[in-house]
Design a protein around this motif. Structure first.
Motif, PDB file in Angstrom:
ATOM      1  N   HIS A 124      21.620  19.118 -18.132  1.00 29.45           N
ATOM      2  CA  HIS A 124      22.297  20.197 -18.851  1.00 29.45           C
ATOM      3  C   HIS A 124      23.247  20.987 -17.966  1.00 29.45           C
ATOM      4  O   HIS A 124      24.234  21.519 -18.445  1.00 29.45           O
ATOM      5  CB  HIS A 124      21.264  21.149 -19.463  1.00 29.45           C
ATOM      6  N   ILE A 160      18.370  27.988 -13.753  1.00 33.45           N
ATOM      7  CA  ILE A 160      18.629  27.056 -12.648  1.00 33.45           C
ATOM      8  C   ILE A 160      17.876  27.445 -11.355  1.00 33.45           C
ATOM      9  O   ILE A 160      17.214  26.599 -10.763  1.00 33.45           O
ATOM     10  CB  ILE A 160      20.147  26.910 -12.405  1.00 33.45           C
ATOM     11  N   GLU A 208      17.129   8.153 -14.333  1.00 33.50           N
ATOM     12  CA  GLU A 208      17.815   8.979 -15.333  1.00 33.50           C
ATOM     13  C   GLU A 208      18.115   8.096 -16.540  1.00 33.50           C
ATOM     14  O   GLU A 208      18.569   6.978 -16.396  1.00 33.50           O
ATOM     15  CB  GLU A 208      19.108   9.549 -14.742  1.00 33.50           C
ATOM     16  N   TYR A 239      14.715  19.798 -20.770  1.00 36.18           N
ATOM     17  CA  TYR A 239      14.448  20.390 -22.081  1.00 36.18           C
ATOM     18  C   TYR A 239      15.441  19.875 -23.103  1.00 36.18           C
ATOM     19  O   TYR A 239      16.351  19.115 -22.788  1.00 36.18           O
ATOM     20  CB  TYR A 239      14.558  21.910 -21.974  1.00 36.18           C
ATOM     21  N   ALA A 276      17.010  19.838 -11.451  1.00 34.64           N
ATOM     22  CA  ALA A 276      15.683  19.845 -10.830  1.00 34.64           C
ATOM     23  C   ALA A 276      15.391  18.494 -10.177  1.00 34.64           C
ATOM     24  O   ALA A 276      14.967  18.419  -9.017  1.00 34.64           O
ATOM     25  CB  ALA A 276      14.611  20.182 -11.869  1.00 34.64           C
ATOM     26  N   PHE A 320      25.196  32.341 -14.834  1.00 36.73           N
ATOM     27  CA  PHE A 320      24.753  33.697 -14.510  1.00 36.73           C
ATOM     28  C   PHE A 320      23.944  33.641 -13.229  1.00 36.73           C
ATOM     29  O   PHE A 320      23.366  32.595 -12.950  1.00 36.73           O
ATOM     30  CB  PHE A 320      23.943  34.297 -15.668  1.00 36.73           C
ATOM     31  N   LYS A 337      13.294  27.410 -18.210  1.00 40.20           N
ATOM     32  CA  LYS A 337      13.592  27.921 -16.866  1.00 40.20           C
ATOM     33  C   LYS A 337      15.089  27.994 -16.670  1.00 40.20           C
ATOM     34  O   LYS A 337      15.812  27.175 -17.214  1.00 40.20           O
ATOM     35  CB  LYS A 337      13.051  26.934 -15.814  1.00 40.20           C
ATOM     36  N   ALA A 352      12.668  22.482 -16.218  1.00 37.91           N
ATOM     37  CA  ALA A 352      12.428  22.985 -17.560  1.00 37.91           C
ATOM     38  C   ALA A 352      11.503  22.093 -18.381  1.00 37.91           C
ATOM     39  O   ALA A 352      11.219  22.411 -19.531  1.00 37.91           O
ATOM     40  CB  ALA A 352      13.761  23.161 -18.274  1.00 37.91           C
ATOM     41  N   LYS A 412      26.198  36.320 -20.499  1.00 42.12           N
ATOM     42  CA  LYS A 412      27.234  35.550 -19.818  1.00 42.12           C
ATOM     43  C   LYS A 412      28.307  35.123 -20.821  1.00 42.12           C
ATOM     44  O   LYS A 412      29.500  35.264 -20.567  1.00 42.12           O
ATOM     45  CB  LYS A 412      26.607  34.330 -19.148  1.00 42.12           C
TER      46      LYS A 412
HETATM   47  C1  FAD Z   1      23.518  27.374 -23.291  1.00 40.63           C
HETATM   48  C2  FAD Z   1      22.846  27.396 -21.971  1.00 40.63           C
HETATM   49  C3  FAD Z   1      23.383  28.086 -20.911  1.00 40.63           C
HETATM   50  C4  FAD Z   1      22.742  28.137 -19.685  1.00 40.63           C
HETATM   51  N1  FAD Z   1      23.289  28.854 -18.681  1.00 40.63           N
HETATM   52  C5  FAD Z   1      22.632  28.983 -17.510  1.00 40.63           C
HETATM   53  C6  FAD Z   1      23.177  29.759 -16.460  1.00 40.63           C
HETATM   54  O1  FAD Z   1      24.245  30.320 -16.591  1.00 40.63           O
HETATM   55  N2  FAD Z   1      22.446  29.908 -15.327  1.00 40.63           N
HETATM   56  C7  FAD Z   1      21.240  29.317 -15.156  1.00 40.63           C
HETATM   57  O2  FAD Z   1      20.603  29.505 -14.128  1.00 40.63           O
HETATM   58  N3  FAD Z   1      20.714  28.531 -16.135  1.00 40.63           N
HETATM   59  C8  FAD Z   1      21.381  28.362 -17.306  1.00 40.63           C
HETATM   60  N4  FAD Z   1      20.866  27.571 -18.284  1.00 40.63           N
HETATM   61  C9  FAD Z   1      19.586  26.859 -18.030  1.00 40.63           C
HETATM   62  C10 FAD Z   1      19.804  25.473 -17.347  1.00 40.63           C
HETATM   63  O3  FAD Z   1      20.466  24.627 -18.230  1.00 40.63           O
HETATM   64  C11 FAD Z   1      18.468  24.886 -16.941  1.00 40.63           C
HETATM   65  O4  FAD Z   1      17.788  25.780 -16.151  1.00 40.63           O
HETATM   66  C12 FAD Z   1      18.586  23.607 -16.149  1.00 40.63           C
HETATM   67  O5  FAD Z   1      19.478  22.723 -16.748  1.00 40.63           O
HETATM   68  C13 FAD Z   1      17.226  22.955 -16.014  1.00 40.63           C
HETATM   69  O6  FAD Z   1      17.364  21.786 -15.278  1.00 40.63           O
HETATM   70  P1  FAD Z   1      16.353  20.570 -15.420  1.00 40.63           P
HETATM   71  O7  FAD Z   1      16.765  19.586 -14.397  1.00 40.63           O
HETATM   72  O8  FAD Z   1      14.982  21.061 -15.388  1.00 40.63           O
HETATM   73  O9  FAD Z   1      16.570  19.967 -16.881  1.00 40.63           O
HETATM   74  P2  FAD Z   1      17.840  19.195 -17.605  1.00 40.63           P
HETATM   75  O10 FAD Z   1      19.054  19.844 -17.159  1.00 40.63           O
HETATM   76  O11 FAD Z   1      17.474  19.185 -18.998  1.00 40.63           O
HETATM   77  O12 FAD Z   1      17.767  17.762 -16.961  1.00 40.63           O
HETATM   78  C14 FAD Z   1      16.810  16.817 -17.350  1.00 40.63           C
HETATM   79  C15 FAD Z   1      17.342  15.421 -17.071  1.00 40.63           C
HETATM   80  O13 FAD Z   1      16.300  14.484 -17.284  1.00 40.63           O
HETATM   81  C16 FAD Z   1      16.784  13.412 -18.068  1.00 40.63           C
HETATM   82  N5  FAD Z   1      15.639  12.864 -18.796  1.00 40.63           N
HETATM   83  C17 FAD Z   1      14.937  13.436 -19.815  1.00 40.63           C
HETATM   84  N6  FAD Z   1      13.945  12.637 -20.217  1.00 40.63           N
HETATM   85  C18 FAD Z   1      13.995  11.533 -19.439  1.00 40.63           C
HETATM   86  C19 FAD Z   1      13.214  10.351 -19.393  1.00 40.63           C
HETATM   87  N7  FAD Z   1      12.190  10.159 -20.212  1.00 40.63           N
HETATM   88  N8  FAD Z   1      13.524   9.421 -18.474  1.00 40.63           N
HETATM   89  C20 FAD Z   1      14.588   9.611 -17.640  1.00 40.63           C
HETATM   90  N9  FAD Z   1      15.351  10.713 -17.644  1.00 40.63           N
HETATM   91  C21 FAD Z   1      15.070  11.669 -18.541  1.00 40.63           C
HETATM   92  C22 FAD Z   1      17.822  14.024 -18.953  1.00 40.63           C
HETATM   93  O14 FAD Z   1      18.712  13.049 -19.420  1.00 40.63           O
HETATM   94  C23 FAD Z   1      18.464  15.028 -18.016  1.00 40.63           C
HETATM   95  O15 FAD Z   1      19.484  14.440 -17.266  1.00 40.63           O
HETATM   96  C24 FAD Z   1      21.499  27.491 -19.513  1.00 40.63           C
HETATM   97  C25 FAD Z   1      20.956  26.772 -20.573  1.00 40.63           C
HETATM   98  C26 FAD Z   1      21.609  26.720 -21.804  1.00 40.63           C
HETATM   99  C27 FAD Z   1      20.993  25.998 -22.939  1.00 40.63           C
END
Ligand code: FAD
Ligand code: SF4
Ligand code: SF4
Ligand code: SF4
Ligand code: SF4
Ligand code: SF4
Lengths: 667, 294
Positions: A178, A557, A170, A333, A151, A186, A555, A550, A421
């Protein structure tokens, strides 16, 4: 004498069915000061607005009351119309005769009587309205994006591609979040890293993006368009400009047994490490807690082998400050664990699943690593206890989620889909294996999601069992899964080689601290609160701060990315102008009567209240008073209530105006 | 006791540590009574007294008479435990800082406000009601202490008076206060005596809009008394000055204490104990329930 116009809207049948709009208009005409009154089917339509404009011009109105829906819906519309007719827009107000009358009354008499009252109240207020001018504040056209998951990456790229500078913050050594840990995604089974790494590389090379990894937010000051952020760049102990990313240090480091965060404990890493080979930036960090040199003062093996001489044991944390105009929060998350929780926690662990102590019970993220070609088993299905290929795997959904008894009531939303998946990936890798999924409901809303589930069941032979698993225990090298199949009404027991739990999605453990630093709200689970669940899902209640991914709620991806692009669009919209217009309904202090108790300052949620010194001509302090910063004040009114000497007024909602309203009601 | 006090005051003035001492002095015509005095000359410290008739809470001189006192220089103030609570609250409310002030604390076993009960000494019978629940007989903070430390009163029930009131039905309580407030003559003596009523323009004097009707209409009296009590909720230190000065004898401190108990129960907070504590009614907490705003 006031010259007020009253315009009563039927909203089709929405208001008209339970409020006699004609009678309301008729009664309104009798109120002293009302010189024009009419009713119309849709006041917000062009002809409706034209009626208002015409009346302002023809009858020389100096105030307007539109009795219609909620000001949340159409206050802007009507104020704009009023302004177009040459009247100050803040001389127009709305009476909500829809939500407050027609929608809550069945009886037309009741609805009408209340509508008449509400119109009367608003007429009395408008008599005291003063023309107001929107506040203009300059905008710093640089954004801060907090969190470098998919995101944050998407938001940063979109803003940067819109030709605005971005700081991407970051806290881990690499961006990726994640998504970089996932195997395939998926519903298309794209390789996660393959679609993510190009974006990561683009971030690293984008001239408009300043990437700060291994860095943390210290402090946020200021207000929309004018934030000052303080960031701690943690010491990497490696010079970013010198390191070539050869990785020899990681090979030579004698510390080898640190559980890898990236592989969720399924492999080990050295003390100097990058989380994964495609890390961006590809510069290692020394984990000071585990480095022998930092613990014992001796080692420096990495330094010896580092060809370009990039190791810097004496590097210190650095605090950097930036001015930014907007902030996108994308901190993502964390995953629930079945482990035992500390006393006092509102969330419980799973004793019935052995609190995470059964080796072949792994969580979903660990499964992602097992299934990844870049993972500890190079994508081969091998269970942790003995490395054997599991022939029977049970997947358990809703572990933590939708379990009020464990302290989490919400649905984590992504688990249904990633569990399908997982079962599918498993079946693709172990053709003769059996995959069982224990589920409560299959929630597969989303483009091609239901088809994906059907494919798993029909083509890959995944077996779904509807029911909760009540117990997991180890027996003869197997994990016994005891559960219910509520559809057939029987108890099931499966001797599985491996069990995968779909753990609930939680907010980041430190999300509340982060929220407090930035000054945004969060729900009881620590997810950040959007401004409006339907109409403002990317905004927060703090102007200039937006949400992506998230960190707001579980949420997947596509949703995280869509919201990130939405947040970026909001930021670019803000940056398209040189000055921002802010509502002038802010607090002002009467310096004559203020006694400097600063209750207002303490209570202001937006830190908008400052101490101001009043000095005489020679510069001697006469007294201290309170002062409201126009840029910061959100007009919430808390200070007005807290002030014992009644020295603060909220423009547009002065005590006099509110008194007039109450008095009108009491008549 | 007065001697120790006078020595401390003389030294402070002679060394120039302070330029004025705010204390009590005997009323010439009636030596059984005391009045607030300002002493600026080391040779006049003999006028300072400390005895159970030193009822005034002098902290009021640090707000309402702030500029007059300040004009004389740095001040020392003689203060009982309950007065020190007021000083603590005023520091918390940023009316002055601790460094601006020297506190001469007096160890106190109680005071006698009702002159008709005074027979030359403090007794169980003539001691003020507020003193029967007092947990600050030795002030919680001071720079100099007059007298030996006194342990706090071991009251069986700190809220006995309030509990008696609470035993009434809401209707009875309402009637009770209505009757009390009906007698109010709106002299504002309660306000003038209260160290926390330091607003230069009280809400009672505000026009446009007028929050409280002028005149002695029962409705207006009710509004005044409720607003007074609410403005002091979470701030009032139960020094009882308002009640002492009320010419018609309205039990104002009972109302104060009722609210203080409410604040203690709901917020775990007692006013006047910690100048660093966030005041409960002027504190915004992110974690407060916001779910009702939608
Ligand atoms: C087991 C599993 C399988 C999944 N499979 C799929 C799939 O197949 N398809 C799909 O669409 N989605 C899937 N997902 C969901 C997917 O992981 C999330 O939708 C996606 O990672 C969300 O992205 P994000 O950037 O919001 O959060 P994150 O990926 O959690 O990224 C957040 C980032 O912010 C950083 N951060 C946090 N706090 C701070 C702070 N205070 N200061 C600086 N940096 C910080 C973290 O280090 C991290 O790098 C899956 C999730 C899980 C758990
Ligand atoms: S100094 Fe630390 S990081 Fe470097 S090789 Fe030794 S243990 Fe590893
Ligand atoms: S609360 Fe009122 S009196 Fe106190 S500082 Fe603020 S404006 Fe002044
Ligand atoms: S109205 Fe709200 S935001 Fe504005 S100064 Fe007062 S408390 Fe702060
Ligand atoms: S309200 Fe009365 S008891 Fe409370 S601090 Fe003021 S004077 Fe003392
Ligand atoms: S001192 Fe008594 S009579 Fe005077 S205003 Fe206060 S409550 Fe009323």
């Amino acid at each position: 004498m006031a010259r007020i116009g009253v315009f009563v809207c039927h909203c089709g049948k929405n208001i008209g069915a339970t409020v006699d709009c004609e009678r309301v208009a008729g009664e309104a005409a009798k109120i002293p000061g009302v010189v024009h009154s009419e009713n119309y089917l849709y006041m917000c339509s062009d002809p409706g607005q034209l009626k208002i404009k015409d009346a302002i011009r023809d009858k020389k109105l100096d105030g307007v009351v539109v009795a219609a829906c909620s000001p949340h819906m159409h206050e802007r519309t009507f104020r704009r119309a009023v302004a177009e007719a040459g009247l100050n827009p803040y001389l127009a107000e709305m009476s909500n005769v829809r939500e407050h009358c027609s929608w809550v009354h069945q009886d037309i008499e009741d609805g009408t009587a209340k509508a008449i009252d509400l119109v009367r109240v608003m007429v009395e207020k408008v008599k005291l309205n003063q023309p107001l001018t929107p506040i203009r504040v300059p905008v710093t056209k640089r954004a801060l994006v907090i969190g470098g998951g998919v995101a944050g990456i998407q938001a940063a790229l979109d803003i940067a591609n819109g030709e605005r500078d971005v700081i991407l913050l970051e806290r881990d050594p690499s961006i990726g979040g994640h998504m970089s840990q996932l195997s395939e995604t998926f519903p298309t089974l794209d390789c996660s890293q393959c679609i993510l790494t190009p974006k990561m590389v683009e971030v690293a090379s984008h001239p408009r993006i300043t990437l700060l990894t291994y860095s943390e937010l210290e402090e946020v000051d200021g207000y929309v368009g004018n934030f000052q952020v303080k960031i701690r760049k943690k010491a990497r102990s490696v010079d970013m400009d010198v390191c070539t990313g050869c990785g020899v240090c990681m090979e030579k480091c004698p510390v080898k047994k640190i559980p890898s965060e990236f592989n969720v404990g399924l492999s080990m890493r050295p003390a100097i490490y990058t989380p994964f080979p495609q890390a961006v930036p590809n510069v290692p960090v020394i984990d000071k807690e585990n480095c022998i040199y930092y613990i014992k003062g001796k080692c420096k093996v990495c330094e010896k082998f580092c060809g370009p001489g990039a190791i810097r044991f004496d590097q210190e944390d650095e605090i950097v400050t930036y001015d930014v105009g907007a902030i996108v929060v994308a901190t993502g998350y964390s995953l629930y664990s079945v482990g035992e929780k500390p006393p006092g926690s509102t969330i419980a662990g799973y004793g019935e699943y052995g609190y995470g102590n059964i080796p072949d019970v792994i969580d979903a993220l660990q499964f992602e690593r097992l299934a990844s070609a870049s993972g500890p088993t190079e994508g081969h299905m091998r269970r942790p206890s003995d490395g054997a290929e599991p022939k029977t795997v049970a997947f358990i959904q809703c572990v933590g989620s939708r379990c009020p008894e464990k302290g989490i009531t919400y649905c984590s939303k992504i688990c249904c889909m990633y569990t399908v998946k997982h079962a599918m990936l498993y079946k693709h890798k172990v053709h003769d294996g059996d995959a069982y999924i224990f589920y409560m409901d299959i929630r597969s809303g989303g483009k091609n999601y239901e088809e994906f589930v059907r494919r798993a069941i029909e083509e890959d032979g995944v077996v779904y069992l509807r029911g909760r698993v009540s117990r997991l225990y180890r027996k003869d090298g197997k994990v016994i899964v005891r559960g219910a199949d509520t559809l057939s009404g029987t108890q099931v027991e499966i001797a599985a080689d491996m069990v995968v739990t779909a753990n609930a999605t939680l907010a980041q453990p430190d999300s509340q601290d982060v929220a407090q630093k930035i000054g945004i709200a969060y729900d009881k689970y620590g997810f950040f609160s959007e401004k409006h669940p339907k109409l403002a899902p990317v905004e927060t209640n703090t102007a200039g701060v937006f949400l992506a991914g998230a960190c707001q709620a579980p949420k997947d991806i596509p949703e995280a990315v869509a919201q990130a692009s939405g947040a970026a669009a909001k930021v670019l919209e803000m940056f398209a102008v040189d000055e921002l217009e802010r509502e002038p309904t802010i607090a002002v202090v009467n310096e004559d009567t203020c006694v400097a108790c600063f209750f207002c300052k303490r209570i202001c949620p937006y830190s908008a209240v400052e101490e101001k010194e009043i000095k005489d001509r020679d510069g001697n302090l006469i007294k201290l008073v309170s002062h409201v910063n126009e840029g910061l004040c959100q007009g919430c009114g808390l200070c007005v209530v807290a002030c014992p000497s009644k020295s603060i007024e909220l423009l547009g909602f002065t005590d006099e105006q509110l008194f007039a309203e109450i008095n009108a009601l009491a008549e | 006791m007065s001697k120790g006090l006078q020595d401390i005051a003389r030294e402070l003035l002679e060394k120039g540590e302070v330029q004025v001492v705010v204390g009590w002095g005997a009323v010439k015509a009636d030596p059984d009574r005391t009045r607030p005095i300002l002493v600026t000359d080391p040779d006049e410290v003999g006028e300072l007294v400390w005895n159970p008739r030193c009822v005034n809470n002098l902290a009021v001189y640090l707000t309402k008479a702030k500029s007059d006192v300040q004009a004389l220089g740095k001040a020392a103030i003689v203060a009982k435990g309950c007065d020190v609570k007021a000083i603590t609250g005023l520091i918390q409310e940023m009316q002055f800082s601790r460094d601006d002030l020297v506190i001469i604390g007096v160890a106190c076993k109680g005071v006698v406000s009702d002159g008709s009960l005074w027979q030359g000494e403090l007794t169980e019978e003539n001691r003020d009601l507020k003193c029967r629940f007092c947990d600050v007989r030795t002030p919680r903070t001071y720079d100099h202490l007059v007298g030996e430390e006194v342990p706090p009163v071991d009251a069986e029930d700190d809220w006995k008076d309030v509990r008696e009131l609470e035993e009434k039905t809401p209707r009875e309580r309402w009637d009770y206060w209505q009757e009390q407030f009906e007698r109010c003559i709106r002299c504002y003596a309660c306000r003038q005596a209260c160290p926390f009523c330091y607003c230069t323009r009280c809400i009672a004097d505000k026009t446009l809009p007028r929050w409280i009707e002028s005149g002695q209409h029962p409705r207006a009296n009710l509004a005044w008394n409720i607003i007074r009590a609410m403005h002091l909720a979470g701030r009032c230190v139960e020094c009882g000055e308002c009640e002492r000065v009320c010419p018609v004898g309205i039990p104002l401190n009972l109302l104060n204490r009722e609210l203080a108990k409410e604040v203690a129960v709901e917020y775990g907070y007692r006013a006047g104990y910690d100048s660093e504590a966030p005041p409960p009614f002027a504190t915004y907490r992110e974690e407060d329930d916001q779910s009702f705003i939608r």
